[in-house]
Design a protein around this motif. Structure first.
Motif, short mmCIF file in Angstrom:
data_model
loop_
_atom_site.label_atom_id
_atom_site.label_comp_id
_atom_site.label_asym_id
_atom_site.label_seq_id
_atom_site.Cartn_x
_atom_site.Cartn_y
_atom_site.Cartn_z
N THR A 68 -2.69 9.57 3.94
CA THR A 68 -1.66 10.12 3.06
C THR A 68 -2.26 10.65 1.77
O THR A 68 -2.17 11.83 1.45
N GLN A 108 -5.91 20.11 0.12
CA GLN A 108 -4.89 21.01 -0.40
C GLN A 108 -5.31 21.61 -1.73
O GLN A 108 -5.02 22.78 -2.02
N SER A 144 0.60 3.11 1.08
CA SER A 144 1.08 4.25 1.87
C SER A 144 1.64 3.83 3.22
O SER A 144 2.33 4.61 3.88
N GLN A 170 4.05 18.04 -3.03
CA GLN A 170 4.75 17.96 -4.31
C GLN A 170 3.80 17.58 -5.43
O GLN A 170 3.91 18.09 -6.55
N CYS A 180 -0.37 2.94 5.76
CA CYS A 180 -1.31 3.36 6.81
C CYS A 180 -1.92 2.18 7.55
O CYS A 180 -2.55 2.36 8.60
N SER A 219 -5.44 13.38 1.65
CA SER A 219 -5.19 14.77 2.07
C SER A 219 -5.01 15.70 0.88
O SER A 219 -5.06 16.93 1.04
N ILE A 224 8.58 7.90 -4.13
CA ILE A 224 7.58 8.57 -3.30
C ILE A 224 7.62 10.07 -3.53
O ILE A 224 8.68 10.70 -3.45
N ASN A 225 6.46 10.65 -3.81
CA ASN A 225 6.27 12.09 -3.82
C ASN A 225 5.28 12.45 -2.73
O ASN A 225 4.19 11.85 -2.65
N ILE A 226 5.63 13.38 -1.88
CA ILE A 226 4.69 13.79 -0.84
C ILE A 226 3.57 14.60 -1.47
O ILE A 226 3.71 15.14 -2.57
N VAL A 227 2.44 14.68 -0.78
CA VAL A 227 1.25 15.31 -1.36
C VAL A 227 1.47 16.75 -1.78
O VAL A 227 1.02 17.15 -2.86
N ARG A 278 4.73 4.24 -6.17
CA ARG A 278 5.19 3.70 -4.90
C ARG A 278 5.23 2.17 -4.92
O ARG A 278 6.15 1.56 -4.36
N GLU A 324 0.51 8.02 -8.44
CA GLU A 324 1.43 8.01 -7.31
C GLU A 324 1.40 6.66 -6.60
O GLU A 324 2.44 6.14 -6.17
#
Length: 258
Positions: free
Chosen positions: A146, A153, A129, A218, A131, A149, A213-216, A207, A203
């Motif tokens: 990343t 959600q 990620s 998504q 980080c 999280s 890359i898919n954001i969280v 990557r 995911e």
């Protein structure tokens, strides 16, 4: 549980040898290759020595079906207390349950584990990620700013609150055994935990191997919600609700009210 004594080096591919392929490997094949290298890394070939297999749990009597069954059902002291029963779910694909079994035993080919086995160099150990932390399973699933999280959600989606422990097994147990939650809801929460862990690892691999890359958010909308609906519909013929209702209130679709 089986150690092979062989009659050179396999995993390290010494003496200038290397594996070669007729075509470029797919991402999932590269992952399998790394797992294979990790399994073979500590195997040394000794010339003029007879090969044989040794059953480590019982070197005197050797392997037996009953002995293997006792080992799997009773477990050893180092694995006592691990929630193995929570990785199996009738509505979850077998490959996901096997993956979860690897997760709670810390057997995933994370960068940290592969570095310990000498498969990847020590300077390639950081989380994909970006980080800046070492990629362990605990970090990837629970601490990464990343990836981790996703849990909050998902809680917001299903309408539950909670605090995430920093130990994977504790997280699994706490997520699926919320106070006041009945058996049916626990089953659904178990499915969601297994799915979330699977999606996070997928995911990570996308990557790492595909530079995709898919954001969280998504991952939640396009993967978690769709896959959970698909898994449940596959095993429940009378499940008639569509995506719109599932997106807004999954428990109502299951006939489970808060």
């Amino acid at each position: 549980m089986v150690r092979r004594r062989c009659s050179g080096r396999i995993g390290g591919l010494e003496d200038g040898e290397r594996w070669s392929w007729r075509r470029r490997l797919w991402a999932w094949e590269e992952l399998l290759l790394e797992e294979c290298r990790a399994l073979l890394f500590d195997i040394s070939l000794v010339p003029n020595v007879l090969d044989f297999l040794e059953w480590l749990p019982d070197t005197a009597e050797g392997y037996s079906v009953s002995g293997a069954y006792d080992l799997l059902t009773n477990g050893d002291d180092s694995q006592m207390g691990l929630p193995f029963e929570l990785v199996w779910h009738p509505q979850v694909p077998l490959k996901v349950s096997v993956f979860a079994w690897q997760v709670i035993r810390d057997r995933l080919p994370t960068k940290a584990n592969l570095t310990i086995r000498g498969v990847v160099p020590a300077d390639d150990i950081l989380c994909v990620s970006g980080c800046g932390h070492v990629e362990t399973a605990g970090h990837l699933f629970l601490s990464c700013t990343t990836f981790a999280s996703l849990w909050q959600q998902v809680r917001d989606w299903i309408g539950f609150s909670g605090v995430d422990p920093n130990i994977i097994t504790d997280h699994l147990v706490q997520f699926t055994h919320l106070p006041g939650v009945g058996k049916a809801k626990r089953s659904f929460l178990q499915l969601i935990w297994l799915l979330c862990a699977w999606v996070l690892w997928s995911e990570r691999n996308n990557r790492l191997f595909n530079n995709s890359i898919n954001i969280v958010p998504q991952l939640l909308d396009k993967v978690i919600k769709l896959l959970s609906l698909g898994w449940l519909k596959a095993k429940k013929v009378v499940f008639v609700y569509g995506t719109q209702r599932w997106w807004s209130d999954p428990f109502a679709c299951l006939g489970l009210t808060n």
